[in-house]
Write an enzyme that holds these catalytic residues in place. Sequence first.
Site, PDB file in Angstrom:
ATOM      1  N   GLY A 193       0.799  -1.222   0.000  1.00  0.00           N
ATOM      2  CA  GLY A 193       0.000   0.000   0.000  1.00  0.00           C
ATOM      3  C   GLY A 193       0.827   1.264   0.000  1.00  0.00           C
ATOM      4  O   GLY A 193       0.473   2.264   0.626  1.00  0.00           O
ATOM      5  N   PHE A 247       0.187   6.271  -2.432  1.00  0.00           N
ATOM      6  CA  PHE A 247      -0.940   7.176  -2.185  1.00  0.00           C
ATOM      7  C   PHE A 247      -1.366   7.806  -3.509  1.00  0.00           C
ATOM      8  O   PHE A 247      -0.555   8.334  -4.266  1.00  0.00           O
ATOM      9  CB  PHE A 247      -0.522   8.265  -1.198  1.00  0.00           C
ATOM     10  CG  PHE A 247      -1.590   9.275  -0.892  1.00  0.00           C
ATOM     11  CD1 PHE A 247      -2.721   8.915  -0.183  1.00  0.00           C
ATOM     12  CD2 PHE A 247      -1.471  10.588  -1.327  1.00  0.00           C
ATOM     13  CE1 PHE A 247      -3.712   9.838   0.108  1.00  0.00           C
ATOM     14  CE2 PHE A 247      -2.452  11.530  -1.049  1.00  0.00           C
ATOM     15  CZ  PHE A 247      -3.582  11.153  -0.334  1.00  0.00           C
ATOM     16  N   ALA A 280      -6.068   1.190  -6.006  1.00  0.00           N
ATOM     17  CA  ALA A 280      -5.928  -0.266  -5.920  1.00  0.00           C
ATOM     18  C   ALA A 280      -4.794  -0.631  -4.984  1.00  0.00           C
ATOM     19  O   ALA A 280      -4.890  -1.577  -4.186  1.00  0.00           O
ATOM     20  CB  ALA A 280      -5.685  -0.861  -7.305  1.00  0.00           C
ATOM     21  N   SER A 281      -3.689   0.107  -5.057  1.00  0.00           N
ATOM     22  CA  SER A 281      -2.546  -0.170  -4.194  1.00  0.00           C
ATOM     23  C   SER A 281      -2.910   0.005  -2.726  1.00  0.00           C
ATOM     24  O   SER A 281      -2.675  -0.889  -1.897  1.00  0.00           O
ATOM     25  CB  SER A 281      -1.381   0.761  -4.561  1.00  0.00           C
ATOM     26  OG  SER A 281      -0.338   0.682  -3.616  1.00  0.00           O
ATOM     27  N   HIS A 321       9.396   4.533  -2.318  1.00  0.00           N
ATOM     28  CA  HIS A 321       9.684   3.173  -2.761  1.00  0.00           C
ATOM     29  C   HIS A 321      10.029   3.104  -4.238  1.00  0.00           C
ATOM     30  O   HIS A 321      10.663   2.147  -4.692  1.00  0.00           O
ATOM     31  CB  HIS A 321       8.506   2.239  -2.439  1.00  0.00           C
ATOM     32  CG  HIS A 321       7.291   2.455  -3.280  1.00  0.00           C
ATOM     33  ND1 HIS A 321       6.505   3.581  -3.178  1.00  0.00           N
ATOM     34  CD2 HIS A 321       6.712   1.689  -4.245  1.00  0.00           C
ATOM     35  CE1 HIS A 321       5.495   3.492  -4.026  1.00  0.00           C
ATOM     36  NE2 HIS A 321       5.607   2.367  -4.690  1.00  0.00           N
ATOM     37  N   GLU A 331       7.526  10.575 -14.267  1.00  0.00           N
ATOM     38  CA  GLU A 331       7.023   9.217 -14.083  1.00  0.00           C
ATOM     39  C   GLU A 331       7.191   8.353 -15.329  1.00  0.00           C
ATOM     40  O   GLU A 331       6.616   7.277 -15.432  1.00  0.00           O
ATOM     41  CB  GLU A 331       5.548   9.274 -13.672  1.00  0.00           C
ATOM     42  CG  GLU A 331       5.297  10.050 -12.394  1.00  0.00           C
ATOM     43  CD  GLU A 331       5.651   9.270 -11.135  1.00  0.00           C
ATOM     44  OE1 GLU A 331       5.265   8.092 -11.029  1.00  0.00           O
ATOM     45  OE2 GLU A 331       6.328   9.842 -10.254  1.00  0.00           O
ATOM     46  N   ARG A 342       1.860  13.810 -10.175  1.00  0.00           N
ATOM     47  CA  ARG A 342       3.239  13.316 -10.101  1.00  0.00           C
ATOM     48  C   ARG A 342       4.129  13.822 -11.245  1.00  0.00           C
ATOM     49  O   ARG A 342       5.348  13.874 -11.100  1.00  0.00           O
ATOM     50  CB  ARG A 342       3.236  11.787 -10.108  1.00  0.00           C
ATOM     51  CG  ARG A 342       2.389  11.173  -8.997  1.00  0.00           C
ATOM     52  CD  ARG A 342       2.548   9.662  -8.977  1.00  0.00           C
ATOM     53  NE  ARG A 342       1.598   9.010  -8.080  1.00  0.00           N
ATOM     54  CZ  ARG A 342       1.572   7.714  -7.840  1.00  0.00           C
ATOM     55  NH1 ARG A 342       2.453   6.925  -8.451  1.00  0.00           N
ATOM     56  NH2 ARG A 342       0.677   7.195  -7.032  1.00  0.00           N
ATOM     57  N   HIS A 391      -1.652   8.259 -13.148  1.00  0.00           N
ATOM     58  CA  HIS A 391      -0.874   8.456 -14.376  1.00  0.00           C
ATOM     59  C   HIS A 391      -1.833   8.574 -15.555  1.00  0.00           C
ATOM     60  O   HIS A 391      -2.951   8.032 -15.518  1.00  0.00           O
ATOM     61  CB  HIS A 391       0.057   7.267 -14.647  1.00  0.00           C
ATOM     62  CG  HIS A 391       1.188   7.132 -13.675  1.00  0.00           C
ATOM     63  ND1 HIS A 391       1.588   5.920 -13.159  1.00  0.00           N
ATOM     64  CD2 HIS A 391       2.011   8.057 -13.128  1.00  0.00           C
ATOM     65  CE1 HIS A 391       2.600   6.095 -12.341  1.00  0.00           C
ATOM     66  NE2 HIS A 391       2.876   7.383 -12.298  1.00  0.00           N
ATOM     67  N   CYS A 436       0.915  -0.761 -17.537  1.00  0.00           N
ATOM     68  CA  CYS A 436       1.950  -0.500 -16.535  1.00  0.00           C
ATOM     69  C   CYS A 436       3.121  -1.456 -16.677  1.00  0.00           C
ATOM     70  O   CYS A 436       4.269  -1.096 -16.407  1.00  0.00           O
ATOM     71  CB  CYS A 436       1.380  -0.637 -15.127  1.00  0.00           C
ATOM     72  SG  CYS A 436       0.255   0.686 -14.637  1.00  0.00           S
TER      73      CYS A 436
END
Length: 442
Positions: free
Chosen positions: A19, A22, A26-27, A136, A173, A212, A248, A365
Amino acid sequence: MAFEANFDGLVGPTHHYGGHSFGNVASTGNAGQAANPRAAALQGLAKMKALADLGYRQGVLPPQQRPAVWELRKLGFAGSDETVIASAARNAPQLLASVYSASSMWTANAGTVSPSADTGDARVHFTVANLQNKFHRAIEHEQTARTLRAIFRDDARFAVHDALPMHPAFGDEGAANHTRFAKRYDEPGVAFFVYGRQHWGGQTEPQKYPARQTLEASQAVARLHGLSDAHVVYAQQNPAVIDAGVFHNDVIAVGNLDVLFCHEQAFLDRHATYRALDASLGGLRVVEVPLSEVSVADAVKSYLFNSQLLDRGDGSMRLVVPEECRNHAAVWRWLQAHVQPGAAISELLVFDLKQSMQNGGGPACLRLRVALTDAEAAAVVPGVWMNERLFAMLGTWVEKHYRDRLAEADLADPQLPREVQTALDELTALLGLGSIYPFQLN
């Protein structure tokens, strides 16, 4: 001749649901569940093999070494690797989970790619994404650069640029916010950069989730690649859809050749965006899904637009979508009504990518698109191209080295880092990459 190759990220052995992201619903929504790294890697491999069997050039990008213990040392943890991991597990479990993240599997974020037909020096250019918005992911760029330079090692044909400065003004990104349009892969095309905010400019920004990608980062990439101003289009993503979980642009739009498949609400000014692309390209086919038929929420849940558009060679496209599209009635109804012979998108392929999807990444992705000439493809390290032999070898490798269950509590296991290093050492030999990981270089 030229073609588009897809380089998919091989899911790493530390795939888990931490998770960490943010803004990616889904994450964060699946955080804490137990993951199945073995199933995740095999699902990804099955997609790669299926597309290779259809005649598409399909490459493999290896996972990164995890845990990134060196990052923990930068943050004050000391001692042997085992001591560092044990201390982080006790005192900063979320931090430990972050340095174990297998997020490099989503290679649409590895970097931005411009083919030789578009660049100032007629080489294929890569700019590694800095991914500075999330810790991360911000730790990935050095390894990404090493990996790309190992695969695309011919400096006469390829240029791999380091990540942009680690500053919010240059949030980058990668290809998740970039699409290249063209009439043919070997002809000059149009670089389409989508940004979420302008660092210096004060445009409308999302209020709930971070934007982002910056305009300034996109402009820097265009300069690094030597792109012609006449063949670059910038457009702002709709801030409202970022706040709805579209972290994204590739969660709300995808393009290939002269086809743009997108949601009605993808861009802040969609009509101006379509006009600019059409004028620069000399003819754009837009397949727009209206809000009245598919909500943004359903687009995010199903990942309808986090799909792959693949050229069929007859003027139409194949659309690769995740199995989740079947589970949303409005999405599946739209696909059944509009993906048909004679349309710009004439064929539908559905894949089970549940392990990736639950962590917030769909078919788009998982892949980095690289348009290559035949000569450039011949200069790529041959061991990364998917074929029957590589598929069998990688399947055996995954079955041998990957766990079938990984929860956050398992990240404290001192055996896990040793398992990862053993697996990656074998993998670099299988792919013919040489020594690319920190443990191999020390």
